[in-house]
Enzyme design. Structure first.
Site, PDB file in Angstrom:
ATOM      1  N   GLY A   1       0.904  -1.352   0.108  1.00 11.82           N
ATOM      2  CA  GLY A   1       0.043  -0.004   0.012  1.00 11.82           C
ATOM      3  C   GLY A   1       0.891   1.308  -0.014  1.00 11.82           C
ATOM      4  O   GLY A   1       0.481   2.347   0.784  1.00 11.82           O
TER       5      GLY A   1
ATOM      6  N   ASP B   1      -3.700  -7.250  -4.637  1.00  5.40           N
ATOM      7  CA  ASP B   1      -4.634  -7.124  -3.540  1.00  5.40           C
ATOM      8  C   ASP B   1      -4.108  -7.928  -2.396  1.00  5.40           C
ATOM      9  O   ASP B   1      -4.616  -9.245  -2.322  1.00  5.40           O
ATOM     10  CB  ASP B   1      -5.948  -7.383  -4.088  1.00  5.40           C
ATOM     11  CG  ASP B   1      -7.119  -7.112  -2.887  1.00  5.40           C
ATOM     12  OD1 ASP B   1      -6.682  -7.028  -1.838  1.00  5.40           O
ATOM     13  OD2 ASP B   1      -8.205  -7.073  -3.496  1.00  5.40           O
ATOM     14  N   VAL B   2      -3.688  -7.368  -1.303  1.00  3.13           N
ATOM     15  CA  VAL B   2      -3.075  -8.037  -0.325  1.00  3.13           C
ATOM     16  C   VAL B   2      -4.072  -8.907   0.489  1.00  3.13           C
ATOM     17  O   VAL B   2      -3.712  -9.741   1.151  1.00  3.13           O
ATOM     18  CB  VAL B   2      -2.378  -7.452   0.840  1.00  3.13           C
ATOM     19  CG1 VAL B   2      -0.979  -6.810   0.108  1.00  3.13           C
ATOM     20  CG2 VAL B   2      -2.940  -6.253   1.602  1.00  3.13           C
TER      21      VAL B   2
ATOM     22  N   ASN C   1       1.767  -2.242   5.491  1.00  4.47           N
ATOM     23  CA  ASN C   1       1.170  -1.047   5.570  1.00  4.47           C
ATOM     24  C   ASN C   1      -0.274  -0.926   5.074  1.00  4.47           C
ATOM     25  O   ASN C   1      -0.793   0.057   5.490  1.00  4.47           O
ATOM     26  CB  ASN C   1       2.055  -0.005   4.933  1.00  4.47           C
ATOM     27  CG  ASN C   1       1.587   1.268   4.808  1.00  4.47           C
ATOM     28  OD1 ASN C   1       1.469   2.220   5.709  1.00  4.47           O
ATOM     29  ND2 ASN C   1       1.150   1.712   3.796  1.00  4.47           N
TER      30      ASN C   1
ATOM     31  N   SER D   1      -2.116   0.835  14.852  1.00 11.96           N
ATOM     32  CA  SER D   1      -2.993   1.972  14.895  1.00 11.96           C
ATOM     33  C   SER D   1      -3.287   2.174  16.487  1.00 11.96           C
ATOM     34  O   SER D   1      -3.492   1.279  17.159  1.00 11.96           O
ATOM     35  CB  SER D   1      -4.367   2.380  14.213  1.00 11.96           C
ATOM     36  OG  SER D   1      -4.971   3.460  14.693  1.00 11.96           O
TER      37      SER D   1
ATOM     38  N   TYR E   1     -12.216  -1.250  12.416  1.00  8.84           N
ATOM     39  CA  TYR E   1     -10.789  -0.756  12.235  1.00  8.84           C
ATOM     40  C   TYR E   1      -9.837  -1.134  13.508  1.00  8.84           C
ATOM     41  O   TYR E   1      -8.969  -1.462  13.484  1.00  8.84           O
ATOM     42  CB  TYR E   1     -10.807   0.681  12.014  1.00  8.84           C
ATOM     43  CG  TYR E   1      -9.488   1.106  11.532  1.00  8.84           C
ATOM     44  CD1 TYR E   1      -8.875   0.973  10.322  1.00  8.84           C
ATOM     45  CD2 TYR E   1      -8.826   1.956  12.700  1.00  8.84           C
ATOM     46  CE1 TYR E   1      -7.518   1.630  10.187  1.00  8.84           C
ATOM     47  CE2 TYR E   1      -7.525   2.599  12.366  1.00  8.84           C
ATOM     48  CZ  TYR E   1      -6.952   2.291  11.251  1.00  8.84           C
ATOM     49  OH  TYR E   1      -5.649   2.898  10.827  1.00  8.84           O
TER      50      TYR E   1
ATOM     51  N   ALA F   1     -10.778  -3.478  15.788  1.00 12.04           N
ATOM     52  CA  ALA F   1     -10.603  -4.910  15.821  1.00 12.04           C
ATOM     53  C   ALA F   1      -9.480  -5.352  15.024  1.00 12.04           C
ATOM     54  O   ALA F   1      -8.572  -6.217  15.372  1.00 12.04           O
ATOM     55  CB  ALA F   1     -11.779  -5.611  15.388  1.00 12.04           C
TER      56      ALA F   1
ATOM     57  N   ILE G   1      -2.281  11.321  12.199  1.00 17.19           N
ATOM     58  CA  ILE G   1      -1.127  11.695  11.246  1.00 17.19           C
ATOM     59  C   ILE G   1      -1.535  12.508  10.256  1.00 17.19           C
ATOM     60  O   ILE G   1      -2.735  12.086   9.428  1.00 17.19           O
ATOM     61  CB  ILE G   1      -0.426  10.486  10.724  1.00 17.19           C
ATOM     62  CG1 ILE G   1      -0.005   9.457  11.880  1.00 17.19           C
ATOM     63  CG2 ILE G   1       0.581  10.822   9.734  1.00 17.19           C
ATOM     64  CD1 ILE G   1       1.022   9.977  12.701  1.00 17.19           C
TER      65      ILE G   1
HETATM   66  N1  LIG Z   1      -3.244   8.397   8.343  1.00 14.30           N
HETATM   67  C1  LIG Z   1      -3.365   8.052   9.958  1.00 14.30           C
HETATM   68  O1  LIG Z   1      -3.814   8.961  10.757  1.00 14.30           O
HETATM   69  C2  LIG Z   1      -3.088   6.839  10.444  1.00 14.30           C
HETATM   70  C3  LIG Z   1      -2.998   6.581  11.628  1.00 14.30           C
HETATM   71  C4  LIG Z   1      -2.912   5.237  12.129  1.00 14.30           C
HETATM   72  C5  LIG Z   1      -2.655   4.124  11.434  1.00 14.30           C
HETATM   73  N2  LIG Z   1      -2.497   4.334   9.968  1.00 14.30           N
HETATM   74  C6  LIG Z   1      -2.402   3.164   9.108  1.00 14.30           C
HETATM   75  O2  LIG Z   1      -1.266   3.457   8.152  1.00 14.30           O
HETATM   76  C7  LIG Z   1      -1.217   2.819   6.845  1.00 14.30           C
HETATM   77  C8  LIG Z   1      -1.428   3.757   5.851  1.00 14.30           C
HETATM   78  O3  LIG Z   1      -2.428   4.818   5.769  1.00 14.30           O
HETATM   79  P1  LIG Z   1      -2.511   5.984   5.180  1.00 14.30           P
HETATM   80  O4  LIG Z   1      -3.072   7.069   6.100  1.00 14.30           O
HETATM   81  O5  LIG Z   1      -1.138   6.323   4.231  1.00 14.30           O
HETATM   82  O6  LIG Z   1      -3.778   5.587   4.103  1.00 14.30           O
HETATM   83  P2  LIG Z   1      -3.798   5.712   2.531  1.00 14.30           P
HETATM   84  O7  LIG Z   1      -5.118   5.447   2.127  1.00 14.30           O
HETATM   85  O8  LIG Z   1      -3.327   7.219   1.790  1.00 14.30           O
HETATM   86  O9  LIG Z   1      -2.870   4.780   1.892  1.00 14.30           O
HETATM   87  C9  LIG Z   1      -3.319   3.158   2.114  1.00 14.30           C
HETATM   88  C10 LIG Z   1      -2.747   2.693   0.812  1.00 14.30           C
HETATM   89  O10 LIG Z   1      -3.134   1.335   0.737  1.00 14.30           O
HETATM   90  C11 LIG Z   1      -3.771   0.739  -0.312  1.00 14.30           C
HETATM   91  N3  LIG Z   1      -4.472  -0.400  -0.272  1.00 14.30           N
HETATM   92  C12 LIG Z   1      -5.676  -0.550  -0.043  1.00 14.30           C
HETATM   93  N4  LIG Z   1      -6.110  -1.715   0.115  1.00 14.30           N
HETATM   94  C13 LIG Z   1      -5.464  -2.470  -0.397  1.00 14.30           C
HETATM   95  C14 LIG Z   1      -5.007  -3.854  -0.619  1.00 14.30           C
HETATM   96  N5  LIG Z   1      -6.112  -4.709  -0.576  1.00 14.30           N
HETATM   97  N6  LIG Z   1      -3.846  -4.095  -1.254  1.00 14.30           N
HETATM   98  C15 LIG Z   1      -2.648  -3.351  -1.565  1.00 14.30           C
HETATM   99  N7  LIG Z   1      -2.813  -2.210  -1.245  1.00 14.30           N
HETATM  100  C16 LIG Z   1      -4.082  -1.567  -0.686  1.00 14.30           C
HETATM  101  C17 LIG Z   1      -4.199   1.909  -1.065  1.00 14.30           C
HETATM  102  O11 LIG Z   1      -4.736   2.034  -2.160  1.00 14.30           O
HETATM  103  C18 LIG Z   1      -3.535   3.283  -0.482  1.00 14.30           C
HETATM  104  O12 LIG Z   1      -2.534   3.510  -1.488  1.00 14.30           O
HETATM  105  C19 LIG Z   1      -2.842   2.132   6.990  1.00 14.30           C
HETATM  106  O13 LIG Z   1      -2.592   0.862   7.457  1.00 14.30           O
HETATM  107  C20 LIG Z   1      -3.459   2.701   8.105  1.00 14.30           C
HETATM  108  O14 LIG Z   1      -4.443   2.071   8.934  1.00 14.30           O
HETATM  109  C21 LIG Z   1      -2.773   5.728   9.405  1.00 14.30           C
END
Ligand SMILES: NC(=O)c1ccc[n+]([C@@H]2O[C@H](COP(=O)([O-])OP(=O)(O)OC[C@H]3O[C@@H](n4cnc5c(N)ncnc54)[C@H](O)[C@@H]3O)[C@@H](O)[C@H]2O)c1
Length: 253
Positions: free
Chosen positions: A16, A69-70, A96, A148, A161, A163, A194
């Site tokens: 991702g 797709d993971v 990620n 998270s 989320y 869970a 973030i």
């Molecule tokens: N942004 C925040 O505040 C925050 C806080 C805590 C945790 N996180 C975690 O950080 C990670 C990244 O989040 P982000 O904010 O950059 O989100 P984002 O949506 O910008 O990035 C997530 C990426 O994952 C990809 N993705 C989704 N489903 C997928 C799949 N099945 N296979 C492959 N790729 C897939 C999406 O296309 C996207 O590019 C996530 O796991 C999220 O839960 C984010």
């Protein structure tokens, strides 16, 4: 004395990672010299390829794109196989890829529940299972799961989320115990709020509410999450496994 983290010659796969936290993580690992595999879903291919091109041009490392797709076991297995075939190995796996589909418990649909669990939790399991088989033979691995604070404290409207991320922390610890003797560490990072597309969706009211709970009085940056990943990926964390590192400005303590 200066301590520099040098990952030259290592290969990192970040799921991702066409944008957001994943992209910042890929860039930070590339800055340290690692070759990079960018993964994302097929509809995001163009952006994923642009990210890989940016990394090649800016940091002079190898960077390739492998879409998949993971949340599908066969895609995840193919991703690891292809990455290994093209790059020769995977030293660092960062799980990620993640999504939110927020809703109140009593309104949450089966689809909303299942989708988030499938991507955030099963996706990490499928990638880790496939990678661990090869890492065990290589007797080296650094697996880093992006969890998270939602998985630690629970957030209303995020049953699915919270869970999935709590599950990811359990997966981290079980895998850390199984793989420790093979020189494979498995750690998690629990980012707080973030600045990102995910938190851009928050209403002003919600944002103010969350800010009141954060001792640092600000949202974090994706670079600050990437720094924690770099630590876990580096020799500095060789004796650290099964750990959850909060990058949250003091939100959870
Ligand atoms: N942004 C925040 O505040 C925050 C806080 C805590 C945790 N996180 C975690 O950080 C990670 C990244 O989040 P982000 O904010 O950059 O989100 P984002 O949506 O910008 O990035 C997530 C990426 O994952 C990809 N993705 C989704 N489903 C997928 C799949 N099945 N296979 C492959 N790729 C897939 C999406 O296309 C996207 O590019 C996530 O796991 C999220 O839960 C984010």
């Amino acid at each position: 004395m200066s301590v520099a983290i040098d990952l030259t010659g290592q290969v990192a796969l970040v799921t991702g990672s066409r944008r957001g936290l994943g992209k910042s993580i890929a860039i930070r690992l590339a800055q340290a010299g690692a070759d990079i595999v960018i993964n994302d879903i097929e509809p995001g291919r163009e952006e994923a390829e642009a990210t890989a091109a940016e990394i090649r041009a800016t940091y002079g490392v190898r960077a390739i794109t492998l879409c998949g797709d993971v949340s599908k076991a066969e895609d995840a297995a193919a991703l690891i196989e292809q990455a290994w075939a093209e790059m020769g190995k995977i030293d660092i796996l960062v799980n990620n890829a993640g999504v939110t589909r927020d809703n109140l418990l009593i309104r949450m649909s089966d689809e909303e529940w299942q989708m988030v669990i499938n991507i955030n939790l099963s996706g990490a399991f499928y990638c880790t299972r496939a990678a661990a088989k090869r890492m065990m033979k290589a007797r080296y691995g650094r697996i880093i799961n992006i969890a998270s604070v939602s998985g630690l404290m629970g957030i209303p409207g995020q049953s699915n989320y919270s869970a999935s991320k709590a599950g990811l922390i359990g997966l981290t610890k079980a895998n850390a115990k199984e793989l420790a003797t093979r020189n494979i560490t498995v750690n998690a990072i629990a980012p707080g709020f973030i600045v990102s597309a995910m938190t851009d969706k928050l209403t002003e009211e919600r944002r103010a509410e969350y800010l009141k709970m954060i001792p640092a009085d600000r949202f974090g940056t994706s670079d600050e999450v990437a720094d924690a990943v770099l630590f876990y990926a580096s020799p500095l964390a060789a004796y650290t496994t099964g750990h959850v590192l909060n990058v949250d400005g003091g939100l959870v303590m």
